[in-house]
Write an enzyme that holds these catalytic residues in place. Structure first.
Site, PDB file in Angstrom:
ATOM      1  N   TYR A 114      -3.151  -1.280   9.924  1.00  0.00           N
ATOM      2  CA  TYR A 114      -3.084  -1.515   8.463  1.00  0.00           C
ATOM      3  C   TYR A 114      -1.722  -1.048   7.948  1.00  0.00           C
ATOM      4  O   TYR A 114      -1.046  -1.758   7.195  1.00  0.00           O
ATOM      5  CB  TYR A 114      -4.208  -0.737   7.794  1.00  0.00           C
ATOM      6  CG  TYR A 114      -4.324  -0.883   6.300  1.00  0.00           C
ATOM      7  CD1 TYR A 114      -3.562  -0.100   5.438  1.00  0.00           C
ATOM      8  CD2 TYR A 114      -5.214  -1.798   5.751  1.00  0.00           C
ATOM      9  CE1 TYR A 114      -3.693  -0.224   4.057  1.00  0.00           C
ATOM     10  CE2 TYR A 114      -5.346  -1.925   4.373  1.00  0.00           C
ATOM     11  CZ  TYR A 114      -4.583  -1.132   3.528  1.00  0.00           C
ATOM     12  OH  TYR A 114      -4.715  -1.265   2.161  1.00  0.00           O
TER      13      TYR A 114
ATOM     14  N   SER B   7       0.856  -1.189   0.000  1.00  0.00           N
ATOM     15  CA  SER B   7       0.000   0.000   0.000  1.00  0.00           C
ATOM     16  C   SER B   7       0.887   1.232   0.000  1.00  0.00           C
ATOM     17  O   SER B   7       2.072   1.157   0.336  1.00  0.00           O
ATOM     18  CB  SER B   7      -0.860  -0.022   1.274  1.00  0.00           C
ATOM     19  OG  SER B   7      -1.335   1.271   1.594  1.00  0.00           O
TER      20      SER B   7
HETATM   21  C1  GCO Z   1      -7.222   4.706   4.404  1.00  0.00           C
HETATM   22  C2  GCO Z   1      -7.266   3.870   3.155  1.00  0.00           C
HETATM   23  C3  GCO Z   1      -5.857   3.543   2.671  1.00  0.00           C
HETATM   24  C4  GCO Z   1      -5.978   3.043   1.252  1.00  0.00           C
HETATM   25  C5  GCO Z   1      -4.721   2.545   0.643  1.00  0.00           C
HETATM   26  C6  GCO Z   1      -3.702   3.602   0.481  1.00  0.00           C
HETATM   27  O1  GCO Z   1      -8.085   4.522   5.274  1.00  0.00           O
HETATM   28  O2  GCO Z   1      -6.320   5.560   4.472  1.00  0.00           O
HETATM   29  O3  GCO Z   1      -8.015   2.685   3.354  1.00  0.00           O
HETATM   30  O4  GCO Z   1      -5.281   2.608   3.544  1.00  0.00           O
HETATM   31  O5  GCO Z   1      -6.876   1.973   1.198  1.00  0.00           O
HETATM   32  O6  GCO Z   1      -4.225   1.474   1.385  1.00  0.00           O
HETATM   33  O7  GCO Z   1      -2.601   3.002  -0.154  1.00  0.00           O
END
Ligand code: GCO
Length: 255
Positions: A159, A146
């Protein structure tokens, strides 16, 4: 240029989390490039539907329903591939979830769930695929990172940590499996128009922020990952290892 450079005919690609979203788009793109695609997800009905839809467009599609967070289920799935003589030549570790909450309010169980789904599963599925790829003397592993593999945003830290781990797991895979002719690389999507981001897309302030912060001045479309996926799945990337390709409209390159 040899036109076979990007030709995936004769190769089978397993794409985890591919009944919809980025995984589905990449599965369709790999199929367009000639790969036999194995769709994966936990929801067997949704998976069957996706498989039917792709077959209806002439693609060579198999389905394998298993939970990438369930190590026994992953091992059983690969044992079934072995028994059926189905070699996984290309693995796309795409399965992942998002969970947005400030860390001071974040429960440890939610933290672990995101790390397990987005990072540990890529290790487990990657390990099982690599064992077979090593035996065959070749393989392609594409981990889906990501923009947050490199940059943090408040309220999505588990994440971000998992996706940062994906970047380093990819380098670890390159270090250990490169000598066995396995190329392990990653794709780092930017802000893409997916179900996972629906809440962000429909928020006018966030939508304006993404558009203002991205040189391309727009959100990315899932199918815009296909070029990088086909490149990393094909002979065109046989001397590329341990890299992450950001498909983010330029967001990670500018202030
Ligand atoms: C968030 C998004 C990001 C995007 C993506 C960016 O809440 O900022 O979900 O995480 O999905 O991963 O690269």
């Amino acid at each position: 240029m040899d036109s076979r450079l990007f030709d995936l005919r004769g190769r089978r690609a397993l794409v985890t989390g591919s009944s919809r979203g980025l995984g589905r788009a990449m599965a369709e793109g790999l199929a367009e490039a000639g790969a036999r695609v194995v769709l994966n997800g936990v929801n067997a009905a949704r998976l069957a539907e996706a498989g039917e839809a792709m077959r209806a467009t002439g693609h060579d599609v198999e389905v394998a329903a298993f939970d990438v967070c369930d190590e026994a289920a992953v091992c059983a799935a690969f044992e079934r591939f072995d028994a059926d003589g189905r070699a996984i030549d290309i693995l796309v570790n795409n399965a992942g979830i998002q969970f947005r909450k400030p860390m001071v309010e974040l429960g440890t169980e939610d933290w672990r769930r995101v790390i397990d789904t987005n990072l540990t599963s890529a290790f487990v599925v990657g390990r099982e695929a690599a064992k077979r790829m090593i035996a065959r003397g070749a393989g392609k592993i594409i981990n889906i990172g990501s923009l947050t593999s490199d940059l943090a945003r408040a309220t999505v830290t588990p994440y971000t940590v998992a996706k940062g781990g994906i970047k380093m797991l990819t380098k670890g895979m390159a270090a250990e499996w490169g000598p066995m002719n396995i190329q392990a690389n990653a794709i780092g999507p930017g802000y893409m128009l997916t179900d996972m981001n629906e809440a962000l897309v429909s928020d006018p302030a966030f939508d304006a922020w993404v558009k203002g912060r991205t040189p391309a001045r727009r959100w990315g479309r899932p199918e815009e990952l296909v070029g990088a996926a086909v490149f990393l799945a094909s002979a065109a990337s046989d001397y590329v290892n341990g890299q992450i390709i950001y498909v983010d409209g330029g967001m990670s390159s500018v202030l």
